[in-house]
Design a protein around this motif. Sequence first.
Motif, short mmCIF file in Angstrom:
data_model
loop_
_atom_site.label_atom_id
_atom_site.label_comp_id
_atom_site.label_asym_id
_atom_site.label_seq_id
_atom_site.Cartn_x
_atom_site.Cartn_y
_atom_site.Cartn_z
N PHE A 297 -14.39 10.26 -3.97
CA PHE A 297 -14.15 8.89 -4.42
C PHE A 297 -13.63 8.87 -5.86
CE2 PHE A 297 -15.62 4.89 -6.34
CZ PHE A 297 -15.02 3.98 -5.49
N ASP A 298 -14.16 9.74 -6.70
CA ASP A 298 -13.79 9.77 -8.11
C ASP A 298 -12.32 10.16 -8.33
OD1 ASP A 298 -16.24 8.94 -8.98
OD2 ASP A 298 -16.98 10.95 -9.47
N ILE A 299 -11.69 10.78 -7.34
CA ILE A 299 -10.30 11.19 -7.46
C ILE A 299 -9.37 9.99 -7.65
CG2 ILE A 299 -8.33 12.22 -6.22
CD1 ILE A 299 -10.37 14.11 -4.90
N PHE A 300 -9.65 8.91 -6.96
CA PHE A 300 -8.72 7.78 -6.98
C PHE A 300 -9.34 6.45 -7.36
CE2 PHE A 300 -10.29 8.28 -2.69
CZ PHE A 300 -10.76 7.01 -2.43
N ARG A 301 -10.54 6.42 -7.86
CA ARG A 301 -11.20 5.14 -8.08
C ARG A 301 -10.56 4.27 -9.14
NH1 ARG A 301 -16.91 5.91 -11.11
NH2 ARG A 301 -16.17 7.21 -12.80
N LYS A 302 -9.74 4.83 -10.02
CA LYS A 302 -9.10 3.98 -11.03
C LYS A 302 -7.87 3.25 -10.49
CE LYS A 302 -5.95 7.09 -13.47
NZ LYS A 302 -5.60 7.62 -14.79
N TYR A 303 -7.48 3.55 -9.26
CA TYR A 303 -6.33 2.90 -8.64
C TYR A 303 -6.82 1.87 -7.63
CZ TYR A 303 -4.39 7.15 -10.56
OH TYR A 303 -4.06 8.17 -11.40
N HIS A 304 -6.44 0.60 -7.85
CA HIS A 304 -6.88 -0.47 -6.97
C HIS A 304 -5.90 -1.64 -7.07
CE1 HIS A 304 -8.38 -2.24 -10.68
NE2 HIS A 304 -8.97 -1.07 -10.92
N PHE A 305 -6.21 -2.73 -6.38
CA PHE A 305 -5.33 -3.89 -6.36
C PHE A 305 -4.95 -4.38 -7.75
CE2 PHE A 305 -7.30 -4.97 -2.10
CZ PHE A 305 -6.17 -4.64 -1.39
N GLY A 306 -5.89 -4.34 -8.68
CA GLY A 306 -5.65 -4.87 -10.02
C GLY A 306 -4.93 -3.91 -10.95
N SER A 307 -4.64 -2.72 -10.49
CA SER A 307 -3.96 -1.73 -11.33
C SER A 307 -2.51 -2.13 -11.58
CB SER A 307 -3.98 -0.35 -10.66
OG SER A 307 -5.28 0.12 -10.51
N GLN A 308 -1.97 -1.63 -12.66
CA GLN A 308 -0.58 -1.91 -12.99
C GLN A 308 0.33 -1.21 -11.99
OE1 GLN A 308 -0.36 -0.39 -16.95
NE2 GLN A 308 -1.50 -2.09 -17.83
N PRO A 309 1.40 -1.87 -11.56
CA PRO A 309 2.33 -1.29 -10.58
C PRO A 309 2.89 0.07 -10.98
CG PRO A 309 2.84 -3.60 -10.92
CD PRO A 309 1.79 -3.23 -11.95
N GLU A 310 2.96 0.33 -12.29
CA GLU A 310 3.49 1.61 -12.76
C GLU A 310 2.62 2.78 -12.33
OE1 GLU A 310 2.65 -0.86 -15.47
OE2 GLU A 310 4.46 -1.80 -14.70
N LEU A 311 1.37 2.50 -11.96
CA LEU A 311 0.44 3.55 -11.56
C LEU A 311 0.61 3.96 -10.09
CD1 LEU A 311 -2.84 2.41 -13.36
CD2 LEU A 311 -1.24 4.19 -14.05
N ASN A 312 1.56 3.35 -9.39
CA ASN A 312 1.73 3.63 -7.96
C ASN A 312 2.03 5.10 -7.69
OD1 ASN A 312 1.70 2.41 -5.30
ND2 ASN A 312 3.89 2.86 -5.23
N THR A 313 2.87 5.71 -8.52
CA THR A 313 3.20 7.13 -8.34
C THR A 313 1.98 8.01 -8.59
OG1 THR A 313 5.46 6.68 -9.06
CG2 THR A 313 4.77 8.97 -9.05
#
Length: 107
Positions: free
Chosen positions: A9-25
Amino acid sequence: MDTVTKELFDIFRKYHFGSQPELNTEAREALCLFLKKLKKTKSRKSYQGSQDYMAYLHYLMIMRRGLIDDNYLIVCNELGSLIYRFPPTETRIKLIIIELLEEFLKE
């Protein structure tokens, strides 16, 4: 949440709906890392029975739509929701997650 699940879970927990679109990659890279680590984990043959034992399919359908649309932030968000409720090391869930991510994250 067991230790293996928390580590995954800790691998990707900072990425979610509210994240900035630039973080998609970055979210895509996190999913690739998650996939790699999930494949190395030992599967659990048994699962915790409950009334909603098929509810995980809802998360998988949203993940699939996110993968089709290349929206990896949604995939991370739904994967996080899924593994918060269902251990990703359960064989019935693990195999489907691996197959789904492999299909869309091919290099």
